[in-house]
Design an enzyme around this catalytic site. Structure first.
Site, PDB file in Angstrom:
ATOM      1  N   GLY A 156      57.762  -0.653  29.612  1.00  0.00           N
ATOM      2  CA  GLY A 156      56.361  -0.217  29.648  1.00  0.00           C
ATOM      3  C   GLY A 156      55.799   0.145  28.287  1.00  0.00           C
ATOM      4  O   GLY A 156      54.723   0.726  28.190  1.00  0.00           O
ATOM      5  N   GLY A 210      57.952  -5.420  35.153  1.00  0.00           N
ATOM      6  CA  GLY A 210      57.109  -4.350  35.663  1.00  0.00           C
ATOM      7  C   GLY A 210      55.644  -4.700  35.507  1.00  0.00           C
ATOM      8  O   GLY A 210      55.054  -5.412  36.323  1.00  0.00           O
ATOM      9  N   GLY A 211      55.032  -4.230  34.413  1.00  0.00           N
ATOM     10  CA  GLY A 211      53.593  -4.389  34.175  1.00  0.00           C
ATOM     11  C   GLY A 211      53.068  -5.801  34.438  1.00  0.00           C
ATOM     12  O   GLY A 211      52.070  -5.979  35.147  1.00  0.00           O
ATOM     13  N   TRP A 220      56.995  -3.614  41.175  1.00  0.00           N
ATOM     14  CA  TRP A 220      55.620  -3.100  41.185  1.00  0.00           C
ATOM     15  C   TRP A 220      55.555  -1.596  40.915  1.00  0.00           C
ATOM     16  O   TRP A 220      54.466  -1.045  40.741  1.00  0.00           O
ATOM     17  CB  TRP A 220      54.944  -3.411  42.541  1.00  0.00           C
ATOM     18  CG  TRP A 220      54.710  -4.870  42.791  1.00  0.00           C
ATOM     19  CD1 TRP A 220      55.156  -5.930  42.029  1.00  0.00           C
ATOM     20  CD2 TRP A 220      53.971  -5.452  43.880  1.00  0.00           C
ATOM     21  NE1 TRP A 220      54.747  -7.120  42.592  1.00  0.00           N
ATOM     22  CE2 TRP A 220      54.022  -6.859  43.723  1.00  0.00           C
ATOM     23  CE3 TRP A 220      53.295  -4.919  44.983  1.00  0.00           C
ATOM     24  CZ2 TRP A 220      53.406  -7.738  44.614  1.00  0.00           C
ATOM     25  CZ3 TRP A 220      52.679  -5.792  45.867  1.00  0.00           C
ATOM     26  CH2 TRP A 220      52.730  -7.188  45.688  1.00  0.00           C
ATOM     27  N   LYS A 221      56.705  -0.947  40.952  1.00  0.00           N
ATOM     28  CA  LYS A 221      56.758   0.522  40.741  1.00  0.00           C
ATOM     29  C   LYS A 221      55.791   1.221  41.704  1.00  0.00           C
ATOM     30  O   LYS A 221      55.586   0.744  42.818  1.00  0.00           O
ATOM     31  CB  LYS A 221      56.488   0.870  39.280  1.00  0.00           C
ATOM     32  CG  LYS A 221      57.404   0.067  38.349  1.00  0.00           C
ATOM     33  CD  LYS A 221      57.447   0.585  36.945  1.00  0.00           C
ATOM     34  CE  LYS A 221      58.403  -0.282  36.119  1.00  0.00           C
ATOM     35  NZ  LYS A 221      58.636   0.206  34.792  1.00  0.00           N
TER      36      LYS A 221
HETATM   37  P1  PGA Z   1      57.913  -3.318  32.175  1.00  0.00           P
HETATM   38  O1  PGA Z   1      58.943  -2.655  33.237  1.00  0.00           O
HETATM   39  O2  PGA Z   1      58.007  -4.807  32.365  1.00  0.00           O
HETATM   40  O3  PGA Z   1      56.594  -2.757  32.518  1.00  0.00           O
HETATM   41  O4  PGA Z   1      58.412  -2.912  30.825  1.00  0.00           O
HETATM   42  C1  PGA Z   1      60.164  -3.259  33.561  1.00  0.00           C
HETATM   43  C2  PGA Z   1      60.930  -2.392  34.531  1.00  0.00           C
HETATM   44  O5  PGA Z   1      60.914  -1.163  34.362  1.00  0.00           O
HETATM   45  O6  PGA Z   1      61.537  -2.894  35.489  1.00  0.00           O
END
Ligand code: PGA
Length: 251
Positions: A173, A234-235, A11-12
């Protein structure tokens, strides 16, 4: 060698208590109905760990953090130790993400020290590696990831306590995903590096995830590759419907 697919959401630095709890609950309920063929993990920011833990109660979805310190406790203002993460109910911790390697100048040696401490605390680790665009264009993707794997994995790493995530920095990202063939080539190389480092048995059982703009539209093709054992997302992990659609692709 069959390895259990792992779908992990990173989720960052996103989510407040109310939306974090709602997202975790929705994922838990989707996973309960789906009975997927994959293990599922969510890694929210520190402030949401206990909230998400509660929201996941009774479900098989596991909890992870996104970083930890290399020591158990002490004078380290702003840091969180692996013992604290274990105490908060975490199963996993992500280490050496490229955003930490860049933003916090984390070296392979530091990632290795954190991983050693996390394993000692009883956590499982996801160790991230991946080349930048300039390194890829220079033909150095194998060399860079090899150095990261060799330098970041502690001696205690084995197939049950450690997962590698290959995340090409240029794909994180950005919406640009590595093609399944390009990703598989690096995964295969990493597995060979693991053969030399940990032996054939461990290397054949250790999971290697792909990360970098994984989404419902490309997940199946990536996960179908021989050496790709799931995703670090991530996203697309911030929307329950997208994350669930990815989990459904894990066959
Ligand atoms: P992303 O990020 O799916 O948004 O590209 C993946 C990650 O950094 O773990």
């Amino acid at each position: 060698m069959s390895r259990k697919i792992l779908i992990a959401g990173n989720w960052k630095m996103n989510g407040l208590i109310s939306d974090g709890a709602a997202l975790a609950k929705e994922i838990a309920s989707n996973v309960k109905n789906l009975k997927p063929n994959a293990e599922v993990l969510v890694c929210p920011p520190f402030t949401l760990l206990t909230t998400v833990k509660k929201a996941l109660r009774g479900s098989k979805v596991m909890l992870g953090a996104q970083d930890c310190h290399a020591e158990e406790k002490g004078a380290h203002t702003g840091d969180v130790s692996p013992v604290m993460l274990k105490d908060a109910g975490c199963d996993y911790v992500i280490l050496g993400h490229s955003e930490r390697r860049t933003d916090h100048k984390e070296t392979n040696a530091l990632v290795k020290a954190k991983a050693t401490a996390a394993l000692k605390a009883g956590l499982k680790v996801i160790i991230c590696v991946g080349e930048t665009l300039a390194e890829r264009e220079d033909g150095k993707a194998f060399e860079v990831t090899e150095k990261q794997v060799k330098g970041s994995l502690p001696a205690e790493a084995n197939a049950s306590n450690t997962v590698i995530a290959y995340e090409p920095v240029w794909a994180i990202g950005t919406g640009k995903t590595a093609t399944p063939d390009d990703a598989e080539a690096v995964h295969k190389h990493i597995r060979q590096v693991l053969v030399n480092k940990c032996g054939k048995g461990v290397a054949s059982r250790m999971r290697i995830l792909y990360g970098g703009s994984m989404k419902p539209a490309n997940a199946a093709e990536l996960i179908a590759k021989e050496d790709i054992d799931g995703g670090l997302i991530g996203g697309a992990s911030l929307k329950a419907a997208d994350f669930t659609a990815i989990i459904e692709k894990a066959k």
